[in-house]
Motif scaffolding. Structure first.
Motif, PDB file in Angstrom:
ATOM      1  N   UNK A 164       3.953   0.219 -27.096  1.00 12.53           N
ATOM      2  CA  UNK A 164       4.637   1.476 -27.424  1.00 12.53           C
ATOM      3  C   UNK A 164       3.678   2.657 -27.476  1.00 12.53           C
ATOM      4  N   UNK A 165       2.576   2.552 -26.740  1.00 14.16           N
ATOM      5  CA  UNK A 165       1.615   3.649 -26.658  1.00 14.16           C
ATOM      6  C   UNK A 165       2.076   4.692 -25.650  1.00 14.16           C
ATOM      7  N   UNK A 166       1.501   5.896 -25.745  1.00 15.07           N
ATOM      8  CA  UNK A 166       1.665   6.903 -24.692  1.00 15.07           C
ATOM      9  C   UNK A 166       0.989   6.402 -23.423  1.00 15.07           C
ATOM     10  N   UNK A 167       1.629   6.645 -22.292  1.00 16.56           N
ATOM     11  CA  UNK A 167       1.105   6.180 -20.999  1.00 16.56           C
ATOM     12  C   UNK A 167       0.940   7.366 -20.065  1.00 16.56           C
ATOM     13  N   UNK A 168      -0.294   7.601 -19.621  1.00 15.30           N
ATOM     14  CA  UNK A 168      -0.524   8.639 -18.608  1.00 15.30           C
ATOM     15  C   UNK A 168      -0.781   7.939 -17.273  1.00 15.30           C
ATOM     16  N   UNK A 169       0.041   8.253 -16.292  1.00 18.88           N
ATOM     17  CA  UNK A 169       0.028   7.548 -15.021  1.00 18.88           C
ATOM     18  C   UNK A 169      -0.666   8.392 -13.956  1.00 18.88           C
ATOM     19  N   UNK A 170      -1.587   7.767 -13.231  1.00 22.18           N
ATOM     20  CA  UNK A 170      -2.331   8.462 -12.184  1.00 22.18           C
ATOM     21  C   UNK A 170      -1.442   8.787 -10.987  1.00 22.18           C
ATOM     22  N   UNK A 171      -1.567  10.029 -10.501  1.00 29.32           N
ATOM     23  CA  UNK A 171      -0.921  10.427  -9.247  1.00 29.32           C
ATOM     24  C   UNK A 171      -2.046  10.690  -8.246  1.00 29.32           C
ATOM     25  N   UNK A 172      -2.402   9.665  -7.492  1.00 34.14           N
ATOM     26  CA  UNK A 172      -3.543   9.736  -6.567  1.00 34.14           C
ATOM     27  C   UNK A 172      -3.396   8.586  -5.581  1.00 34.14           C
ATOM     28  N   UNK A 173      -3.369   8.881  -4.309  1.00 35.18           N
ATOM     29  CA  UNK A 173      -3.060   7.863  -3.305  1.00 35.18           C
ATOM     30  C   UNK A 173      -4.243   7.469  -2.435  1.00 35.18           C
ATOM     31  N   UNK A 174      -5.376   8.161  -2.575  1.00 36.17           N
ATOM     32  CA  UNK A 174      -6.537   7.844  -1.752  1.00 36.17           C
ATOM     33  C   UNK A 174      -7.814   8.197  -2.504  1.00 36.17           C
ATOM     34  N   UNK A 175      -8.892   7.508  -2.162  1.00 35.58           N
ATOM     35  CA  UNK A 175     -10.182   7.776  -2.781  1.00 35.58           C
ATOM     36  C   UNK A 175     -10.599   9.221  -2.491  1.00 35.58           C
ATOM     37  N   UNK A 176     -11.380   9.786  -3.405  1.00 32.01           N
ATOM     38  CA  UNK A 176     -11.809  11.170  -3.259  1.00 32.01           C
ATOM     39  C   UNK A 176     -10.864  12.107  -3.984  1.00 32.01           C
ATOM     40  N   UNK A 177     -11.123  13.398  -3.851  1.00 24.82           N
ATOM     41  CA  UNK A 177     -10.345  14.381  -4.601  1.00 24.82           C
ATOM     42  C   UNK A 177      -9.487  15.275  -3.715  1.00 24.82           C
ATOM     43  N   UNK A 178      -9.421  14.963  -2.414  1.00 24.80           N
ATOM     44  CA  UNK A 178      -8.598  15.750  -1.503  1.00 24.80           C
ATOM     45  C   UNK A 178      -7.149  15.272  -1.562  1.00 24.80           C
ATOM     46  N   UNK A 179      -6.223  16.212  -1.564  1.00 26.67           N
ATOM     47  CA  UNK A 179      -4.798  15.847  -1.521  1.00 26.67           C
ATOM     48  C   UNK A 179      -4.396  15.406  -0.127  1.00 26.67           C
ATOM     49  N   UNK A 180      -5.138  15.868   0.893  1.00 26.76           N
ATOM     50  CA  UNK A 180      -4.836  15.502   2.271  1.00 26.76           C
ATOM     51  C   UNK A 180      -4.022  16.563   2.979  1.00 26.76           C
ATOM     52  N   UNK A 181      -3.484  16.181   4.124  1.00 26.44           N
ATOM     53  CA  UNK A 181      -2.669  17.086   4.941  1.00 26.44           C
ATOM     54  C   UNK A 181      -1.287  17.249   4.311  1.00 26.44           C
ATOM     55  N   UNK A 182      -0.456  18.091   4.937  1.00 25.18           N
ATOM     56  CA  UNK A 182       0.854  18.405   4.371  1.00 25.18           C
ATOM     57  C   UNK A 182       1.697  17.153   4.145  1.00 25.18           C
ATOM     58  N   UNK A 183       1.656  16.201   5.087  1.00 24.32           N
ATOM     59  CA  UNK A 183       2.454  14.982   4.910  1.00 24.32           C
ATOM     60  C   UNK A 183       1.915  14.130   3.764  1.00 24.32           C
ATOM     61  N   UNK A 184       0.604  14.204   3.503  1.00 27.02           N
ATOM     62  CA  UNK A 184       0.026  13.479   2.372  1.00 27.02           C
ATOM     63  C   UNK A 184       0.487  14.089   1.044  1.00 27.02           C
ATOM     64  N   UNK A 185       0.559  15.410   1.009  1.00 29.95           N
ATOM     65  CA  UNK A 185       1.057  16.073  -0.202  1.00 29.95           C
ATOM     66  C   UNK A 185       2.529  15.726  -0.411  1.00 29.95           C
ATOM     67  N   UNK A 186       3.275  15.633   0.680  1.00 28.99           N
ATOM     68  CA  UNK A 186       4.673  15.204   0.570  1.00 28.99           C
ATOM     69  C   UNK A 186       4.757  13.823  -0.075  1.00 28.99           C
ATOM     70  N   UNK A 187       3.863  12.923   0.310  1.00 29.59           N
ATOM     71  CA  UNK A 187       3.847  11.568  -0.267  1.00 29.59           C
ATOM     72  C   UNK A 187       3.501  11.624  -1.752  1.00 29.59           C
ATOM     73  N   UNK A 188       2.559  12.465  -2.123  1.00 25.16           N
ATOM     74  CA  UNK A 188       2.207  12.615  -3.533  1.00 25.16           C
ATOM     75  C   UNK A 188       3.404  13.084  -4.355  1.00 25.16           C
ATOM     76  N   UNK A 189       4.136  14.053  -3.808  1.00 26.99           N
ATOM     77  CA  UNK A 189       5.319  14.574  -4.503  1.00 26.99           C
ATOM     78  C   UNK A 189       6.375  13.477  -4.637  1.00 26.99           C
ATOM     79  N   UNK A 190       6.595  12.732  -3.568  1.00 23.87           N
ATOM     80  CA  UNK A 190       7.574  11.635  -3.636  1.00 23.87           C
ATOM     81  C   UNK A 190       7.138  10.587  -4.661  1.00 23.87           C
ATOM     82  N   UNK A 191       5.846  10.283  -4.682  1.00 22.84           N
ATOM     83  CA  UNK A 191       5.324   9.302  -5.631  1.00 22.84           C
ATOM     84  C   UNK A 191       5.545   9.764  -7.063  1.00 22.84           C
ATOM     85  N   UNK A 192       5.271  11.042  -7.317  1.00 25.00           N
ATOM     86  CA  UNK A 192       5.486  11.587  -8.656  1.00 25.00           C
ATOM     87  C   UNK A 192       6.959  11.479  -9.042  1.00 25.00           C
ATOM     88  N   UNK A 193       7.836  11.742  -8.099  1.00 22.34           N
ATOM     89  CA  UNK A 193       9.273  11.634  -8.364  1.00 22.34           C
ATOM     90  C   UNK A 193       9.694  10.199  -8.663  1.00 22.34           C
TER      91      UNK A 193
END
Length: 236
Positions: A54-83
């Protein structure tokens, strides 16, 4: 009485989560694939851990190594993942994206944050790899839900970043510096007294909770040692 320090522990599975809670953790960061420094876990891991603790849970939104979000389709995937995570019940998150110049990728961050719909979130150690930490903070200030920065003060860890952590903690009333500093990245028990004395009150551990390394589980005993150390080190 001083405020109890927050202890956040990285959890990869239900076993980790149960041990971390038993040891006195306040919050978990849920990730998978630590070989890539932590990626978004499967939804099944989130739901399993949610059912087990019953702890607070912070979930990572990150799909690839490194700190780049990637191209537009990669950002779309990040948004879908968050949803998908939101739909599965996640209500706290961890994210952070930089562009090729080490500046915050504000477009990617804003798109993902919009999908979080006001949920609290941490900007992670991308801050430690940014070209200008102050600029990142000022650009992100005011984004809905941003309440925490996970940072070691340096890409090289807390040993190197300690002066930066202490300096930023002293600026906590300034715009861009009002979010909680969650100290993590090469953090050791020996760092705690000085950090607590400076008023820092949130700490993040991963490998430090695993005496057998990332191939072994979180140790309840190790987490309890951190809990006791944090509770014993009172700020001035």
């Amino acid at each position: 009485m001083s405020k109890r320090a927050v202890l956040e522990v990285i959890a990869l599975d239900v076993e980790d989560a149960v041990a971390a809670q038993a040891g006195g953790a306040d919050r978990l960061e849920l990730v998978t694939d630590m070989a890539a420094d932590g990626l978004t876990p499967p939804v099944a891991v989130l739901t399993g851990i949610r059912a087990a603790v019953d702890l607070s849970l912070r979930v990572m939104v990150r799909l690839a190594d490194g700190f780049a979000a990637g191209a537009a389709n990669d950002v779309d995937r990040l948004v879908r993942t968050a949803g998908e995570l939101r739909a599965a019940g996640a209500d706290e998150f961890v994210l952070g994206f930089l562009d090729a110049h080490g500046c915050v990728d504000l477009t990617a961050v804003e798109r993902v944050v919009a999908e979080l719909d006001g949920c609290p979130w941490t900007f992670h150690r991308a801050l430690d790899h940014a070209a200008d930490r102050d600029a990142v903070r000022k650009q992100l200030d005011g984004l809905p839900g941003l309440d925490t920065y996970l940072t070691a003060g340096s890409a090289d860890g807390v040993d190197a970043g300690l002066p930066t952590l202490l300096a930023e903690a002293a600026r906590h009333t300034e715009p861009g510096y009002e979010q909680q500093l969650l100290v993590g990245g090469g953090l050791r028990l020996g760092h705690v007294p000085r950090l607590r004395a400076a008023g820092l009150n949130a700490f993040h551990i991963g490998g430090a909770a695993r005496p057998h390394g990332w191939t072994g589980p979180v140790s309840e005993r190790s987490v309890r040692q951190w809990r006791r150390t944090l509770d014993a080190a009172q700020p001035e």
